[in-house]
Design an enzyme around this catalytic site. Structure first.
Site, PDB file in Angstrom:
ATOM      1  N   GLU A  20      77.950  34.002  52.998  1.00 22.75           N
ATOM      2  CA  GLU A  20      77.182  35.062  52.594  1.00 22.75           C
ATOM      3  C   GLU A  20      75.609  34.793  52.100  1.00 22.75           C
ATOM      4  O   GLU A  20      74.794  35.465  52.212  1.00 22.75           O
ATOM      5  CB  GLU A  20      77.864  36.164  51.446  1.00 22.75           C
ATOM      6  CG  GLU A  20      79.381  36.865  51.835  1.00 22.75           C
ATOM      7  CD  GLU A  20      80.400  35.790  52.037  1.00 22.75           C
ATOM      8  OE1 GLU A  20      81.461  36.210  52.645  1.00 22.75           O
ATOM      9  OE2 GLU A  20      80.226  34.635  51.650  1.00 22.75           O
TER      10      GLU A  20
ATOM     11  N   PRO B 268      86.531  21.047  58.218  1.00 28.34           N
ATOM     12  CA  PRO B 268      87.612  21.969  57.413  1.00 28.34           C
ATOM     13  C   PRO B 268      86.898  23.103  56.491  1.00 28.34           C
ATOM     14  O   PRO B 268      85.769  22.732  56.180  1.00 28.34           O
ATOM     15  CB  PRO B 268      88.513  21.061  56.614  1.00 28.34           C
ATOM     16  CG  PRO B 268      88.294  19.681  57.281  1.00 28.34           C
ATOM     17  CD  PRO B 268      87.183  19.652  57.857  1.00 28.34           C
TER      18      PRO B 268
END
Length: 422
Positions: A59, A265
């Site tokens: 975001e 990851p």
């Protein structure tokens, strides 16, 4: 009544929330810091600020073009940016430094959000993507703070979840002053949950406007891995997907013995476990954080904020959170970044969070969906054997990005009237 019940449940779960922070702090000490901010005791921002909330790294990245546009259009306008995660906080600071004020957004407890808004008194609130917090929205309305939901997206799965609390969802959405949705489908799902149609504008996805990264880091990494070697990236992987990527890599190396996997990851607290998994399976593994330059078959990206540069170093990008074999498939991650860099993208069948974008990518021929690790290996091998096809897919991807730019200007136009009235 529904919000009262929601608040009671939230208060009851507060010890669990702080316990989770403490548990996660075993690997990342930042999780045990600034707990007072989780209850609304954040540092005060400059008077008359505009407050923007971006949960985490994704975001924050989406918000960067909008923040830049606001700072250029209103150079004297103070900005407060809140995040929820330490990774989001660190990424924000690395990109914007002290040009914006920053603190954590408090938990959605009535007292905490009232305290936060009373301390900050923003002239306008801008919330990114899919953050519907009943008490926060109610407190903003009570204080006459206009609240905008921008770059809004709502997957069918999330819409079904909110629909279980239909009255609370409707009351929450009715408190929004305006909404800028990524797509018409996102907007319709919000309207179905209770958003007044007159408050909706389809502005597009701000991530289409994110500036491409400086290629220097990606070029250097590619040179370090070996200029002539095939390189693919498994990006933002979740539990179960690292094993799928390693299995696919082993199958791929039967045809391309010198191929390198960059494994990234999603969550930092899993870096050490993934490194251990790679080495236990016999892979020559290099860590981004402690790279000694020795040849490797797996390059573990145990670092933050570098995903675009990692993509720039790869021939092909697999986007994680999307494999059905993953026990924690999340509905996928954003496909815009690899497309922006002209990289063919592969992804699993669980792309609910980006369904419209997936269809755009597939229809244009800029990416492919894979079913499992064996299918992933087969598609990787086919693309690595066909550089001309990869180049065409990359060109199509970049053209698709260019076609959909402009969300920043449309979102800024949505925001401007509330700045003028302030």
């Amino acid at each position: 009544m529904h919000r009262r019940l929601y608040s009671c449940l939230l208060r009851a779960s507060l010890p669990l929330a702080f316990g989770r922070l403490l548990w996660r702090s075993r690997h990342r000490p930042a999780y045990r810091r600034r707990w007072a901010q989780r209850l609304g005791f954040g540092p005060r921002a400059p008077s008359g600020c505009v407050w923007l909330h971006a949960v985490s790294v994704g975001e924050v990245n989406a918000a960067l073009p909008l923040i830049d546009a606001l700072q250029r259009a209103h150079s004297d306008l103070p900005l407060l940016v809140t995040t929820t995660t330490p990774t989001g906080s660190e990424h924000l600071r690395s990109r914007l430094g002290n040009s914006v004020a920053h603190c954590y957004l408090p938990y959605d407890l009535p007292g905490a959000v009232r305290r936060f808004l009373n301390r900050q008194r923003p002239r306008l609130g801008i919330v990114m993507e899919t953050e519907l917090w009943p008490n926060l929205y109610a407190a903003a309305q009570a204080l006459n703070i206009p609240l905008l939901l921008t770059n809004a997206r709502l997957s069918p799965r999330s819409a079904r979840g909110y629909a279980r609390w239909s009255q609370l969802s409707r009351q929450t959405l009715e408190r929004l002053t305006a909404v800028g949705a990524q797509t018409a489908a996102d907007g319709q799902r919000l309207i179905a949950l209770g958003l007044p149609p007159a408050r909706l504008t389809v502005t597009g996805n701000l991530k289409f406007d994110v500036v491409a990264p400086n290629p220097t880091v990606g070029i250097a990494l590619r040179r370090r891995l070996g200029d002539g070697r095939p390189v693919w990236l498994a990006a933002s992987t979740h539990a179960g997907e690292e094993q799928a990527a390693l299995t696919a890599h082993r199958l791929l190396r039967a045809k391309h013995p010198d191929a390198v996997l960059i494994l990234a990851p999603r969550h930092p607290h899993r870096f050490a476990d993934v490194a251990r998994m790679c080495r236990q399976q016999g892979w020559a593994t290099a860590l981004r954080s402690a790279d000694d330059g020795r040849p490797c078959a797996v390059y573990l990206a145990d670092s933050l904020g570098e995903l675009p540069s990692l993509m720039a170093a790869a021939d092909i990008v697999f986007v994680g959170g999307s494999l059905g074999t993953s026990p924690t498939a999340t509905g996928g991650h954003n496909l815009i970044e690899p497309a922006q860099l002209g990289k063919p993208s592969l992804f699993g069948p669980c792309m609910d969070n980006f369904a419209e974008l997936r269809e755009l990518i597939l229809a244009a021929g800029a990416g492919q969906q894979v079913a499992d690790d064996a299918h992933l290996a087969a598609q990787l091998a086919a693309l690595l054997a066909d550089p001309a096809r990869r180049a065409v897919m990359g060109q199509i991807a970049q053209a698709l990005i260019a076609q959909h730019r402009g969300a920043t200007a449309r979102t800024l136009a949505l925001i401007e009237p509330y700045l003028e009235s302030g």
